[in-house]
Motif scaffolding. Structure first.
Motif, short mmCIF file in Angstrom:
data_model
loop_
_atom_site.label_atom_id
_atom_site.label_comp_id
_atom_site.label_asym_id
_atom_site.label_seq_id
_atom_site.Cartn_x
_atom_site.Cartn_y
_atom_site.Cartn_z
N ARG A 107 -7.20 -4.58 -3.33
CA ARG A 107 -7.47 -5.27 -4.67
C ARG A 107 -6.31 -4.84 -5.65
N GLY A 117 -0.90 -5.22 -4.61
CA GLY A 117 -1.94 -5.74 -3.95
C GLY A 117 -2.63 -7.13 -4.45
N ARG A 118 -3.78 -7.61 -4.35
CA ARG A 118 -4.20 -8.73 -4.95
C ARG A 118 -3.58 -9.23 -6.42
N LEU A 122 -1.30 -11.90 -8.00
CA LEU A 122 -2.10 -12.79 -9.21
C LEU A 122 -1.35 -12.75 -10.45
N ASP A 173 4.57 -8.54 -0.96
CA ASP A 173 3.37 -7.51 -0.87
C ASP A 173 2.97 -7.46 0.56
N THR A 175 -0.01 -6.36 1.92
CA THR A 175 -1.29 -6.81 2.28
C THR A 175 -1.41 -8.54 1.95
N GLU A 176 -0.94 -8.65 0.86
CA GLU A 176 -1.17 -10.28 0.61
C GLU A 176 0.08 -11.22 1.16
N HIS A 180 5.00 -9.90 -5.26
CA HIS A 180 4.80 -9.47 -6.53
C HIS A 180 5.92 -8.96 -7.21
N GLY A 231 -11.51 -11.04 -5.30
CA GLY A 231 -11.58 -11.68 -4.05
C GLY A 231 -13.08 -12.28 -3.58
#
Length: 233
Positions: A107, A117-118, A122, A173, A175-176, A180, A231
């Protein structure tokens, strides 16, 4: 004789699971003692010392003495971004089975000195969508309108600029598998988020906990609703 980069030295430094765990522990940007890193990697302090010498010789980490203690950390933000990108090449099946606290790392987490992370992805996407940042290839630009946005957050963009590095750049990133932002602007944003209690560090983890206030700020100022961050959308 043709000059070539010594990728074999970097490869050898990374080719050990204990050294990988040590590097991952350092990826939150803080400095750690030999004992702390040994505990994180579940090895003896003596073994950790050997690994740290190899990592430093490869230029991946640096050390500094403070009083009687020696602290170790990632050598630079550039090294951290390369390690984050390399992590993206690793198998990810285990990520889909992640439970707490691993899910917290997906997250929001620190990538050396910026948000990853997310949440990090975002934030980057929203800054581009709002026209605050403009991306052309690998180059990220911010104009006066973008500076005004960050001024409202009490982040003075012009004072972050240096002749040696761009104010903001992209970091892939882990994981994504999307970008970022990193660089001085991203560092200032994470420092602001921690100072204002939008985010909180978790001991022994790169995970960043998003506070109730943080969810409110990210929705109000960035237009990112909670279910997207969690998520659950």
């Amino acid at each position: 004789m043709t000059a070539e980069p010594r990728l074999d030295i970097i490869g050898a430094a990374l080719a050990d699971s204990s050294r990988s765990r040590i590097l991952c522990e350092m990826m939150d940007g803080r400095a750690f003692t030999n004992k702390e890193l040994a505990c994180a990697a579940k090895i003896s302090a003596q073994t950790a010392s050997v690994h740290l010498k190899q990592l430093q010789a490869a230029g991946l980490t640096s050390s500094i003495r403070s009083g009687r203690c020696v602290y170790h950390r990632i050598a630079s933000e550039d090294v951290a971004c390369v390690l984050e990108a390399l992590a993206g090449l690793s198998p990810t099946d285990h990520l889909h089975r992640a439970k707490m606290p691993e899910a917290n790392t997906l997250r929001a987490r620190s990538c050396y000195n910026h948000i990853a992370g997310r949440l990090g992805v975002l934030i980057t996407n929203r800054l581009v969508a709002l026209g605050i940042l403009r991306i052309q290839g690998e180059v990220v630009a911010i104009d006066t309108a973008g500076e005004a946005f960050f001024n409202k957050l009490e982040i003075d963009v012009p004072n972050l600029s240096t002749s040696k590095k761009p104010t903001v750049k992209l970091c892939l990133d882990w994981t994504e598998r999307r970008h970022h932002i990193s660089g001085p602007l991203a560092t200032a944003l994470m420092e602001k988020a921690l100072k204002m209690n939008w985010l909180e560090r978790h001991g022994g983890s790169r995970a960043l906990a998003i506070t109730t206030l943080g969810y409110e700020i990210f929705e109000r100022d960035f237009g990112i609703v909670r279910n997207l961050i969690d998520g659950t959308d």
